[in-house]
Design a protein around this motif. Structure first.
Motif, PDB file in Angstrom:
ATOM      1  N   LEU B 168       0.629  -1.204   0.013  1.00  0.00           N
ATOM      2  CA  LEU B 168       0.078  -0.167   0.137  1.00  0.00           C
ATOM      3  C   LEU B 168       0.826   1.007  -0.122  1.00  0.00           C
ATOM      4  CD1 LEU B 168      -2.981  -0.971   2.263  1.00  0.00           C
ATOM      5  CD2 LEU B 168      -2.827  -0.942  -0.072  1.00  0.00           C
ATOM      6  N   VAL B 169       2.111   1.268   0.615  1.00  0.00           N
ATOM      7  CA  VAL B 169       2.885   2.366   0.923  1.00  0.00           C
ATOM      8  C   VAL B 169       3.491   2.737  -0.553  1.00  0.00           C
ATOM      9  CG1 VAL B 169       5.082   3.219   1.592  1.00  0.00           C
ATOM     10  CG2 VAL B 169       3.456   2.411   3.046  1.00  0.00           C
ATOM     11  N   LEU B 170       3.781   1.557  -1.312  1.00  0.00           N
ATOM     12  CA  LEU B 170       4.346   1.614  -2.646  1.00  0.00           C
ATOM     13  C   LEU B 170       3.253   2.148  -3.579  1.00  0.00           C
ATOM     14  CD1 LEU B 170       7.046   1.104  -3.920  1.00  0.00           C
ATOM     15  CD2 LEU B 170       6.669  -1.105  -4.303  1.00  0.00           C
ATOM     16  N   ASP B 171       2.193   1.569  -3.477  1.00  0.00           N
ATOM     17  CA  ASP B 171       1.111   1.818  -4.413  1.00  0.00           C
ATOM     18  C   ASP B 171       0.799   3.341  -4.379  1.00  0.00           C
ATOM     19  OD1 ASP B 171      -1.284   0.738  -6.025  1.00  0.00           O
ATOM     20  OD2 ASP B 171      -2.364   1.769  -4.221  1.00  0.00           O
ATOM     21  N   SER B 172       0.642   3.991  -3.254  1.00  0.00           N
ATOM     22  CA  SER B 172       0.353   5.246  -3.394  1.00  0.00           C
ATOM     23  C   SER B 172       1.289   5.899  -3.736  1.00  0.00           C
ATOM     24  CB  SER B 172       0.177   5.594  -1.739  1.00  0.00           C
ATOM     25  OG  SER B 172       1.416   5.636  -0.951  1.00  0.00           O
ATOM     26  N   GLN B 173       2.534   5.605  -3.796  1.00  0.00           N
ATOM     27  CA  GLN B 173       3.761   6.240  -4.493  1.00  0.00           C
ATOM     28  C   GLN B 173       3.578   6.166  -5.947  1.00  0.00           C
ATOM     29  OE1 GLN B 173       5.608   8.386  -2.938  1.00  0.00           O
ATOM     30  NE2 GLN B 173       7.279   8.823  -4.568  1.00  0.00           N
ATOM     31  N   LEU B 174       3.225   5.015  -6.160  1.00  0.00           N
ATOM     32  CA  LEU B 174       3.171   4.785  -7.776  1.00  0.00           C
ATOM     33  C   LEU B 174       2.160   5.532  -8.390  1.00  0.00           C
ATOM     34  CD1 LEU B 174       4.097   0.949  -8.092  1.00  0.00           C
ATOM     35  CD2 LEU B 174       5.509   2.933  -8.395  1.00  0.00           C
ATOM     36  N   ARG B 175       0.995   5.562  -7.774  1.00  0.00           N
ATOM     37  CA  ARG B 175      -0.160   6.449  -8.070  1.00  0.00           C
ATOM     38  C   ARG B 175       0.118   7.806  -8.407  1.00  0.00           C
ATOM     39  NH1 ARG B 175      -4.975   3.696  -7.738  1.00  0.00           N
ATOM     40  NH2 ARG B 175      -4.863   1.819  -6.754  1.00  0.00           N
ATOM     41  N   LEU B 176       1.035   8.178  -7.460  1.00  0.00           N
ATOM     42  CA  LEU B 176       1.377   9.752  -7.612  1.00  0.00           C
ATOM     43  C   LEU B 176       2.364  10.069  -8.580  1.00  0.00           C
ATOM     44  CD1 LEU B 176       0.877  12.148  -5.433  1.00  0.00           C
ATOM     45  CD2 LEU B 176       3.220  11.829  -4.493  1.00  0.00           C
ATOM     46  N   VAL B 177       3.250   9.051  -8.793  1.00  0.00           N
ATOM     47  CA  VAL B 177       4.463   9.297  -9.763  1.00  0.00           C
ATOM     48  C   VAL B 177       3.921   8.879 -11.207  1.00  0.00           C
ATOM     49  CG1 VAL B 177       6.654   8.561 -10.476  1.00  0.00           C
ATOM     50  CG2 VAL B 177       6.212   8.796  -7.986  1.00  0.00           C
ATOM     51  N   GLY B 178       3.027   7.835 -11.323  1.00  0.00           N
ATOM     52  CA  GLY B 178       2.766   7.165 -12.492  1.00  0.00           C
ATOM     53  C   GLY B 178       1.991   8.066 -13.422  1.00  0.00           C
ATOM     54  N   PRO B 179       0.846   8.766 -13.328  1.00  0.00           N
ATOM     55  CA  PRO B 179      -0.018   9.380 -14.300  1.00  0.00           C
ATOM     56  C   PRO B 179       0.642  10.468 -14.965  1.00  0.00           C
ATOM     57  CG  PRO B 179      -1.137   8.961 -12.222  1.00  0.00           C
ATOM     58  CD  PRO B 179      -0.075   8.556 -11.854  1.00  0.00           C
ATOM     59  N   PRO B 180       1.444  11.506 -14.335  1.00  0.00           N
ATOM     60  CA  PRO B 180       2.026  12.402 -15.096  1.00  0.00           C
ATOM     61  C   PRO B 180       2.959  11.880 -16.329  1.00  0.00           C
ATOM     62  CG  PRO B 180       2.292  12.925 -12.814  1.00  0.00           C
ATOM     63  CD  PRO B 180       1.829  11.600 -12.946  1.00  0.00           C
ATOM     64  N   LEU B 181       3.334  10.623 -16.078  1.00  0.00           N
ATOM     65  CA  LEU B 181       4.606  10.317 -16.641  1.00  0.00           C
ATOM     66  C   LEU B 181       3.746   9.594 -18.022  1.00  0.00           C
ATOM     67  CD1 LEU B 181       7.129   8.381 -14.364  1.00  0.00           C
ATOM     68  CD2 LEU B 181       7.305  10.675 -15.662  1.00  0.00           C
ATOM     69  N   ARG B 182       2.786   9.177 -17.810  1.00  0.00           N
ATOM     70  CA  ARG B 182       2.138   8.317 -18.862  1.00  0.00           C
ATOM     71  C   ARG B 182       2.006   8.685 -20.190  1.00  0.00           C
ATOM     72  NH1 ARG B 182      -1.960   5.604 -15.718  1.00  0.00           N
ATOM     73  NH2 ARG B 182       0.134   5.005 -14.854  1.00  0.00           N
ATOM     74  N   LEU B 183       1.903  10.015 -20.249  1.00  0.00           N
ATOM     75  CA  LEU B 183       1.596  10.673 -21.741  1.00  0.00           C
ATOM     76  C   LEU B 183       3.076  10.424 -22.533  1.00  0.00           C
ATOM     77  CD1 LEU B 183      -0.690  11.615 -23.180  1.00  0.00           C
ATOM     78  CD2 LEU B 183      -0.222  14.079 -22.676  1.00  0.00           C
ATOM     79  N   THR B 184       3.987  11.094 -21.674  1.00  0.00           N
ATOM     80  CA  THR B 184       5.558  11.220 -22.234  1.00  0.00           C
ATOM     81  C   THR B 184       5.751   9.636 -22.457  1.00  0.00           C
ATOM     82  OG1 THR B 184       5.598  12.734 -20.296  1.00  0.00           O
ATOM     83  CG2 THR B 184       7.753  12.037 -21.676  1.00  0.00           C
ATOM     84  N   ALA B 185       5.534   8.674 -21.568  1.00  0.00           N
ATOM     85  CA  ALA B 185       6.104   7.330 -22.017  1.00  0.00           C
ATOM     86  C   ALA B 185       5.278   6.703 -23.212  1.00  0.00           C
ATOM     87  CB  ALA B 185       5.625   6.354 -20.638  1.00  0.00           C
ATOM     88  N   ALA B 186       3.829   7.083 -23.261  1.00  0.00           N
ATOM     89  CA  ALA B 186       3.208   6.524 -24.360  1.00  0.00           C
ATOM     90  C   ALA B 186       3.885   7.225 -25.778  1.00  0.00           C
ATOM     91  CB  ALA B 186       1.950   7.030 -24.183  1.00  0.00           C
TER      92      ALA B 186
END
Lengths: 278, 303
Positions: B168-186
C-alpha cells in the motif's frame, strides 16, 4: 375455571421454589443484602472461574453491587492492587517479601491447586518418575524411547517466569532444577493445552483443573494427579491460590473475601476444579 | 494584476494562516514531545540497570532469571533475525505485487488484487496467529521436524502480515508518480511494463524506502505473531526450525512478573533497544536517500 386453578397452583409452586432457592442461598449471601458498591478484581487467571461465579451470585441477589473480574496474571494482580487500581489482586503464588514490604498487602488463601505433567492423549507413556520428569525438562532425556514411549524427539513446553503454575512446577517437581533453554514457552494454561493437544511428541504441565480429554496426565511415581490425591498430600506438586488486598480489607471487599472462604464459596471453588482450603 | 485584487483576502488569510500554522505546529510539537517523552521514560526506568555491573548482566547471552542471569541478547538477535528474514520474503513479494497491479499484470486483475491486499490490512494479527497455530504449525511439525513452533512459522506469517503495508505504501507512491509520466511514456512508445520498470519505479525511490522502513518497523514491532508461533525459547536459533524469542514477545511474557524484580527492570532495556533498532533503520534509510538526492517528481527525476 379449572385451567385458572391449575395456573394458580403452578405459579404458587414456582413462587415457592424461588423463595426456597432464595432462602437456601441466603446463608452466605445474606451479608450482601441491601448493600451497594463496586468491587474490582484482577490478576491470576486460575482464579477467574471462581471469582466470576461468586460475582454472578452476589450481583443476582444484590443488584446494587457491581463486581468486575479481569485477568492479567499473578504479577499484574500484585501491581494493580498495590497501586490501588483494583480492590482485590489475585495471585497463584505467595507474595515475595519485597512485594509485601512495598505495598503492605494482606493475603487470603482460598484454594489448593495441583500442577501435573501432561502429554498428547495418544502418547503411550503411562507413568513417569520424578527423576525422569526432571531429566526430560533439563534436556538430558531427549527421546520418548528412553522413558518407554515411541521413538521420537521430545518437544518441551514450559511457561513464562510470571506464571504461578511454572513456579510451583519448577519449585516442587523440578526441585528448582534446570529447564532447557530450547523449551518452547507458552503464555497460559489454555495455550499449553492447545499446544499439547496438537503435538504428539510434546510434554508440558498444567494446573490440574485444566486437564480434560484433549491432553493426558501420566501418573507421577504411580500417583494419579487429581484433586483427591492433591488434597490428601499423596500428590505433592500443589500450590495455593490467594486473594490479596491492600491493608486490612473493609466493607464489601471484606464481605467478598469472607464469602469466597465460606461453605458456599468452597462449593464454587471445587466446582471450578480446585480444592477449597477450608 | 491578480495581485491587487487578492491583497485584502490575502491579509485575511494571513491571520487565518497564522492560526492554522500555530495549530499545526502544536500538533507536530505534541507528537515529537510524546516520542521524546517515551524514550526519556524508557531510559529513565532502565537507568538502574545501566549503572554498575548490571549492564553487563543484561547484555549477555543467557536469560535465567531464577539464577540471576538476565541476558537479553538472544532476544535482540531473535528480533533482528525474524524481522529481517520476514522482510527478505515480504519486500520482494510486495514490490512484485505492486508491479503486477501497475502494468505488468492484466489490467482487469489489478483492482481485485488491490482490494484483497487492502482487506488483508483489516485482518487482526491474532486471527493470523490463531489460524497458523492450527494449520501452519502442524504442517511444519509433520513436514520437517521439531515442534513446529519455530522461526520459520513466525517468519512466514509475519511476511504475510507486513505484505499489505509494503504494497500500500508503494502503491500510493506509484499512483502519484505514474499518471504524469503516462503521456510522455506513451509518446516515447514505451509499453506499460517498460514505463513501470524504467521510469515509474526508479522515480519512486522514496516510496520504495518508505515501504521498507514501515514494513520492517511493523515486522520488528509485532508481538502476537512471534508470541504465538515462534516458540519463545530464549535462545539464539540454530536453524529455521528451532524456536526463538523476540524482544516484543519477551516483554509480553515477562511484564506479568513481580514488578520489584530485576527481571522486570530489564524489560526497560528491551524497550530502549527496540526503540533504537527502528530508529537506526529509519535514519539509515534516510541517509541513503540524502546521498542519492531527492527522488521523485519535484526534481523532475534528474536531481
Amino acid at each position: 375455571m379449572h385451567k385458572v386453578r391449575t395456573g394458580l397452583i403452578l405459579s404458587m409452586l414456582t413462587l415457592a421454589l424461588v423463595v426456597c432457592a432464595g432462602l437456601a442461598q441466603a446463608s452466605d449471601l445474606g451479608v450482601f443484602a441491601g448493600k451497594s458498591g463496586k468491587i474490582d478484581i484482577a490478576g491470576g487467571t486460575a482464579h477467574i472461574p471462581v471469582m466470576k461465579e461468586a460475582a454472578k451470585r452476589i450481583m443476582q441477589t444484590s443488584p446494587a453491587i457491581r463486581i468486575t473480574v479481569a485477568g492479567g496474571g499473578s504479577g499484574v494482580g500484585v501491581q494493580k492492587v498495590g497501586e490501588g487500581l483494583v480492590d482485590i489482586g489475585n495471585t497463584g503464588r505467595a507474595l515475595s517479601p519485597a512485594e509485601i514490604a512495598k505495598y503492605g498487602l494482606k493475603s487470603f488463601a482460598f484454594a489448593i491447586d495441583g500442577v501435573a505433567v501432561v502429554v498428547h492423549p495418544k502418547n503411550s507413556v503411562a507413568n513417569l518418575t520424578h527423576a525422569q520428569v526432571q531429566d526430560i525438562f533439563a534436556g538430558k532425556i531427549t527421546n520418548w524411547k528412553a522413558v518407554g514411549g515411541h521413538d521420537a524427539a521430545i518437544h518441551l513446553y514450559t511457561r513464562d517466569e510470571a506464571s504461578g503454575t511454572r513456579e510451583v512446577f519448577w519449585g516442587i517437581m523440578l526441585k528448582k532444577g534446570k529447564i532447557a533453554e530450547s523449551a518452547n514457552v507458552v503464555a497460559s494454561n489454555g495455550a499449553m493445552k492447545t499446544a499439547l493437544a496438537g503435538d504428539a511428541d510434546g510434554i508440558g504441565y498444567v494446573s490440574i483443573g485444566h486437564i480434560d480429554a484433549t491432553i493426558k496426565a501420566p501418573t507421577l511415581d504411580g500417583v494419579v494427579p487429581d484433586q483427591d490425591n492433591a488434597k490428601s498430600g499423596k500428590y505433592p506438586v500443589t500450590r495455593k491460590l490467594y486473594m490479596n488486598a491492600k491493608g486490612e480489607p473493609k466493607g464489601l471487599v471484606a464481605d467478598f473475601i469472607a464469602y469466597i472462604q465460606s461453605p458456599e464459596g468452597a462449593q464454587i471453588t471445587s466446582a471450578s476444579g480446585y480444592i477449597p482450603t477450608r | 494584476m491578480a495581485g491587487t485584487g487578492q491583497t485584502p483576502s490575502r491579509q485575511g488569510a494571513g491571520r487565518g494562516d497564522q492560526i492554522v500554522t500555530a495549530l499545526l505546529f502544536t500538533a507536530a510539537a505534541v507528537s515529537v514531545l510524546c516520542v521524546a517523552a517515551i524514550f526519556g521514560f524508557l531510559v529513565y526506568f532502565s537507568l538502574p540497570l545501566l549503572g554498575g555491573d548490571q549492564l553487563g548482566m543484561v547484555l549477555s547471552w543467557h536469560w535465567r532469571p531464577t539464577s540471576g542471569q538476565f541476558g537479553i541478547l538472544p532476544m535482540v538477535v531473535g528480533s533482528l533475525l525474524l524481522g529481517s528474514t520476514a522482510m527478505l520474503l515480504a519486500y520482494p513479494l510486495g514490490v512484485l505485487v505492486c508491479c503486477f497491479a501497475h502494468g505488468l499484470g492484466p489490467a482487469r486483475l489489478a483492482a481485485p488484487l488491490m482490494a484483497v491486499i487492502r482487506l488483508m490490512t483489516s485482518v487482526p494479527t491474532v486471527v493470523y496467529g490463531l489460524v497458523s497455530v492450527f494449520l501452519l504449525v502442524p504442517l511444519i511439525r509433520d513436514g520437517f521436524s521439531g515442534s513446529g513452533f519455530s522461526w520459520l512459522a513466525a517468519l512466514l506469517v509475519l511476511a504475510l502480515l507486513v505484505l499489505p503495508t509494503i504494497v500500500l505504501v508503494l502503491d500510493s507512491q506509484l499512483r502519484l508518480v505514474g499518471p504524469p509520466l503516462r503521456l510522455t511514456a506513451a509518446a516515447l512508445g514505451l509499453t506499460r511494463a517498460q514505463e513501470l520498470l524504467h521510469l515509474t519505479l526508479p522515480l519512486s525511490a522514496r516510496g520504495l524506502k518508505a515501504a521498507a522502513v514501515l514494513g520492517f518497523g511493523r515486522a520488528v514491532g509485532d508481538t502476537l505473531i512471534p508470541l504465538m508461533l515462534a516458540g519463545n525459547a530464549a535462545q539464539v536459533p540454530h536453524s529455521l526450525l528451532s524456536a526463538l524469542r523476540t524482544l516484543t514477545a519477551h516483554i509480553a511474557l515477562v511484564v506479568a512478573t513481580d514488578s520489584q524484580s530485576a527481571a522486570y527492570n530489564s524489560l526497560f532495556a528491551c524497550g530502549v533497544i527496540l526503540f533504537l533498532i527502528t530508529l537506526a533503520v529509519n535514519l539509515g534509510l534516510r541517509r541513503i536517500r540524502s546521498e542519492n538526492g531527492p527522488a521523485g517528481l519535484r526534481g523532475g527525476g534528474h536531481a
